[in-house]
Design a protein around this motif. Sequence first.
Motif, PDB file in Angstrom:
ATOM      1  N   VAL A   1       0.830  -1.206   0.000  1.00  0.00           N
ATOM      2  CA  VAL A   1       0.000   0.000   0.000  1.00  0.00           C
ATOM      3  C   VAL A   1       0.865   1.256   0.000  1.00  0.00           C
ATOM      4  O   VAL A   1       0.512   2.263  -0.596  1.00  0.00           O
ATOM      5  CB  VAL A   1      -0.957  -0.012   1.213  1.00  0.00           C
ATOM      6  CG1 VAL A   1      -1.653   1.314   1.377  1.00  0.00           C
ATOM      7  CG2 VAL A   1      -1.963  -1.130   1.070  1.00  0.00           C
ATOM      8  N   PHE A   2       2.023   1.209   0.652  1.00  0.00           N
ATOM      9  CA  PHE A   2       2.907   2.370   0.772  1.00  0.00           C
ATOM     10  C   PHE A   2       4.201   2.140   0.010  1.00  0.00           C
ATOM     11  O   PHE A   2       4.762   1.051   0.022  1.00  0.00           O
ATOM     12  CB  PHE A   2       3.268   2.626   2.243  1.00  0.00           C
ATOM     13  CG  PHE A   2       2.090   2.864   3.125  1.00  0.00           C
ATOM     14  CD1 PHE A   2       1.345   4.032   3.033  1.00  0.00           C
ATOM     15  CD2 PHE A   2       1.702   1.916   4.059  1.00  0.00           C
ATOM     16  CE1 PHE A   2       0.246   4.257   3.844  1.00  0.00           C
ATOM     17  CE2 PHE A   2       0.607   2.133   4.878  1.00  0.00           C
ATOM     18  CZ  PHE A   2      -0.121   3.303   4.774  1.00  0.00           C
ATOM     19  N   SER A   3       4.705   3.199  -0.574  1.00  0.00           N
ATOM     20  CA  SER A   3       6.042   3.138  -1.176  1.00  0.00           C
ATOM     21  C   SER A   3       7.065   3.245  -0.045  1.00  0.00           C
ATOM     22  O   SER A   3       6.729   3.676   1.067  1.00  0.00           O
ATOM     23  CB  SER A   3       6.221   4.295  -2.164  1.00  0.00           C
ATOM     24  OG  SER A   3       6.266   5.537  -1.459  1.00  0.00           O
ATOM     25  N   GLN A   4       8.297   2.874  -0.334  1.00  0.00           N
ATOM     26  CA  GLN A   4       9.361   3.006   0.665  1.00  0.00           C
ATOM     27  C   GLN A   4       9.509   4.470   1.085  1.00  0.00           C
ATOM     28  O   GLN A   4       9.739   4.761   2.252  1.00  0.00           O
ATOM     29  CB  GLN A   4      10.701   2.470   0.118  1.00  0.00           C
ATOM     30  CG  GLN A   4      10.829   0.981   0.180  1.00  0.00           C
ATOM     31  CD  GLN A   4      10.686   0.451   1.609  1.00  0.00           C
ATOM     32  OE1 GLN A   4      11.257   0.972   2.562  1.00  0.00           O
ATOM     33  NE2 GLN A   4       9.897  -0.604   1.750  1.00  0.00           N
ATOM     34  N   GLU A   5       9.339   5.373   0.131  1.00  0.00           N
ATOM     35  CA  GLU A   5       9.442   6.805   0.407  1.00  0.00           C
ATOM     36  C   GLU A   5       8.367   7.253   1.411  1.00  0.00           C
ATOM     37  O   GLU A   5       8.653   7.992   2.354  1.00  0.00           O
ATOM     38  CB  GLU A   5       9.278   7.573  -0.911  1.00  0.00           C
ATOM     39  CG  GLU A   5       9.929   8.924  -0.936  1.00  0.00           C
ATOM     40  CD  GLU A   5       9.881   9.502  -2.336  1.00  0.00           C
ATOM     41  OE1 GLU A   5       8.883  10.196  -2.635  1.00  0.00           O
ATOM     42  OE2 GLU A   5      10.831   9.259  -3.112  1.00  0.00           O
TER      43      GLU A   5
ATOM     44  N   GLU B   1       9.187   5.875   4.857  1.00  0.00           N
ATOM     45  CA  GLU B   1      10.278   6.634   5.469  1.00  0.00           C
ATOM     46  C   GLU B   1       9.777   7.981   5.986  1.00  0.00           C
ATOM     47  O   GLU B   1      10.171   8.431   7.070  1.00  0.00           O
ATOM     48  CB  GLU B   1      11.424   6.819   4.475  1.00  0.00           C
ATOM     49  CG  GLU B   1      12.199   5.529   4.253  1.00  0.00           C
ATOM     50  CD  GLU B   1      13.189   5.596   3.095  1.00  0.00           C
ATOM     51  OE1 GLU B   1      13.433   6.704   2.545  1.00  0.00           O
ATOM     52  OE2 GLU B   1      13.720   4.521   2.739  1.00  0.00           O
ATOM     53  N   GLU B   2       8.889   8.620   5.220  1.00  0.00           N
ATOM     54  CA  GLU B   2       8.332   9.903   5.661  1.00  0.00           C
ATOM     55  C   GLU B   2       7.497   9.722   6.932  1.00  0.00           C
ATOM     56  O   GLU B   2       7.632  10.479   7.893  1.00  0.00           O
ATOM     57  CB  GLU B   2       7.479  10.530   4.553  1.00  0.00           C
ATOM     58  CG  GLU B   2       6.993  11.909   4.909  1.00  0.00           C
ATOM     59  CD  GLU B   2       6.237  12.572   3.761  1.00  0.00           C
ATOM     60  OE1 GLU B   2       5.412  13.450   4.061  1.00  0.00           O
ATOM     61  OE2 GLU B   2       6.471  12.219   2.590  1.00  0.00           O
ATOM     62  N   TYR B   3       6.634   8.710   6.941  1.00  0.00           N
ATOM     63  CA  TYR B   3       5.844   8.417   8.140  1.00  0.00           C
ATOM     64  C   TYR B   3       6.755   8.098   9.323  1.00  0.00           C
ATOM     65  O   TYR B   3       6.498   8.522  10.442  1.00  0.00           O
ATOM     66  CB  TYR B   3       4.889   7.246   7.903  1.00  0.00           C
ATOM     67  CG  TYR B   3       3.681   7.564   7.050  1.00  0.00           C
ATOM     68  CD1 TYR B   3       3.005   8.784   7.156  1.00  0.00           C
ATOM     69  CD2 TYR B   3       3.191   6.626   6.149  1.00  0.00           C
ATOM     70  CE1 TYR B   3       1.886   9.060   6.376  1.00  0.00           C
ATOM     71  CE2 TYR B   3       2.072   6.895   5.367  1.00  0.00           C
ATOM     72  CZ  TYR B   3       1.431   8.110   5.483  1.00  0.00           C
ATOM     73  OH  TYR B   3       0.323   8.381   4.730  1.00  0.00           O
ATOM     74  N   GLN B   4       7.813   7.363   9.063  1.00  0.00           N
ATOM     75  CA  GLN B   4       8.748   6.998  10.126  1.00  0.00           C
ATOM     76  C   GLN B   4       9.410   8.248  10.711  1.00  0.00           C
ATOM     77  O   GLN B   4       9.576   8.364  11.927  1.00  0.00           O
ATOM     78  CB  GLN B   4       9.802   6.036   9.578  1.00  0.00           C
ATOM     79  CG  GLN B   4      10.678   5.411  10.634  1.00  0.00           C
ATOM     80  CD  GLN B   4      11.622   4.367  10.053  1.00  0.00           C
ATOM     81  OE1 GLN B   4      11.823   4.277   8.844  1.00  0.00           O
ATOM     82  NE2 GLN B   4      12.207   3.579  10.921  1.00  0.00           N
TER      83      GLN B   4
ATOM     84  N   PHE C   1       7.292   5.485  15.228  1.00  0.00           N
ATOM     85  CA  PHE C   1       7.111   4.120  14.750  1.00  0.00           C
ATOM     86  C   PHE C   1       8.163   3.692  13.734  1.00  0.00           C
ATOM     87  O   PHE C   1       8.658   4.497  12.954  1.00  0.00           O
ATOM     88  CB  PHE C   1       5.743   3.959  14.076  1.00  0.00           C
ATOM     89  CG  PHE C   1       4.577   4.023  15.007  1.00  0.00           C
ATOM     90  CD1 PHE C   1       4.587   3.350  16.215  1.00  0.00           C
ATOM     91  CD2 PHE C   1       3.443   4.737  14.662  1.00  0.00           C
ATOM     92  CE1 PHE C   1       3.500   3.406  17.071  1.00  0.00           C
ATOM     93  CE2 PHE C   1       2.346   4.787  15.504  1.00  0.00           C
ATOM     94  CZ  PHE C   1       2.382   4.118  16.718  1.00  0.00           C
ATOM     95  N   SER C   2       8.420   2.382  13.733  1.00  0.00           N
ATOM     96  CA  SER C   2       9.233   1.770  12.685  1.00  0.00           C
ATOM     97  C   SER C   2       8.344   1.552  11.463  1.00  0.00           C
ATOM     98  O   SER C   2       7.117   1.682  11.544  1.00  0.00           O
ATOM     99  CB  SER C   2       9.770   0.415  13.170  1.00  0.00           C
ATOM    100  OG  SER C   2       8.687  -0.506  13.316  1.00  0.00           O
TER     101      SER C   2
ATOM    102  N   ILE D   1       4.241   1.012  11.289  1.00  0.00           N
ATOM    103  CA  ILE D   1       3.375   1.850  10.445  1.00  0.00           C
ATOM    104  C   ILE D   1       2.442   0.957   9.628  1.00  0.00           C
ATOM    105  O   ILE D   1       1.239   1.223   9.535  1.00  0.00           O
ATOM    106  CB  ILE D   1       4.220   2.777   9.541  1.00  0.00           C
ATOM    107  CG1 ILE D   1       4.947   3.809  10.413  1.00  0.00           C
ATOM    108  CG2 ILE D   1       3.357   3.455   8.468  1.00  0.00           C
ATOM    109  CD1 ILE D   1       6.099   4.510   9.735  1.00  0.00           C
ATOM    110  N   VAL D   2       2.993  -0.102   9.074  1.00  0.00           N
ATOM    111  CA  VAL D   2       2.168  -1.049   8.319  1.00  0.00           C
ATOM    112  C   VAL D   2       1.114  -1.670   9.238  1.00  0.00           C
ATOM    113  O   VAL D   2      -0.058  -1.789   8.870  1.00  0.00           O
ATOM    114  CB  VAL D   2       3.045  -2.133   7.650  1.00  0.00           C
ATOM    115  CG1 VAL D   2       2.199  -3.258   7.079  1.00  0.00           C
ATOM    116  CG2 VAL D   2       3.923  -1.505   6.570  1.00  0.00           C
TER     117      VAL D   2
END
Length: 192
Positions: free
Chosen positions: A7-11, A14-17, A22-23, A27-28
Amino acid sequence: MGQSKSVFSQEELEEYQDLTYFSKAEIVHAFERFQALDPDHVRQNRHASIRLATVLAHFPEIRVNPFGERICKLFSSDGEGNLTFEDFLDMMSVFSENADKDVKTEWAFMIYDFNNDNVIDRSDLTTLLSKLCGAESRAPPEEQISEETMKEVIDKIISEGDLDDDGMLSYPEFEHAILKSPDFFGTFRIRM
């Protein structure tokens, strides 16, 4: 779980992190919890906003919290308690074990400042106690505190916490009181 990771890109992860406590895996997991609140709606649009009533009905940690509705309203972008994933993630981050004490203290102050006047006054304390153990609580009537007891408790809180004798608690006074209550930080959390 593999489906949610895509659902999420790595980018994005990383932004959410960077913006939370959260790791990427957490987040997932937070997204999975969010999606479980209204699976069809979120599956159609991961940017969907979940209505307050749905959050209260399907998120037990918020449903049983006497301040659940207030918490949702403070964290929601729309101010009505409807939560997007970003709102939900912010809320879960603040209530996580890893959140910093200053952040938890700031949010606790906002939650308890029911009339939004940037101080905790008698009105706020009345609402707080009423939700915890008074008429607005889930306690049976015989276990609710009386108006007289509530006034006594409020007087005690004000007399112990009000350092400048203005009859209310400013943020620094609230912070001072909270820091003397180390067990507060252990209870101001929602486990994922």
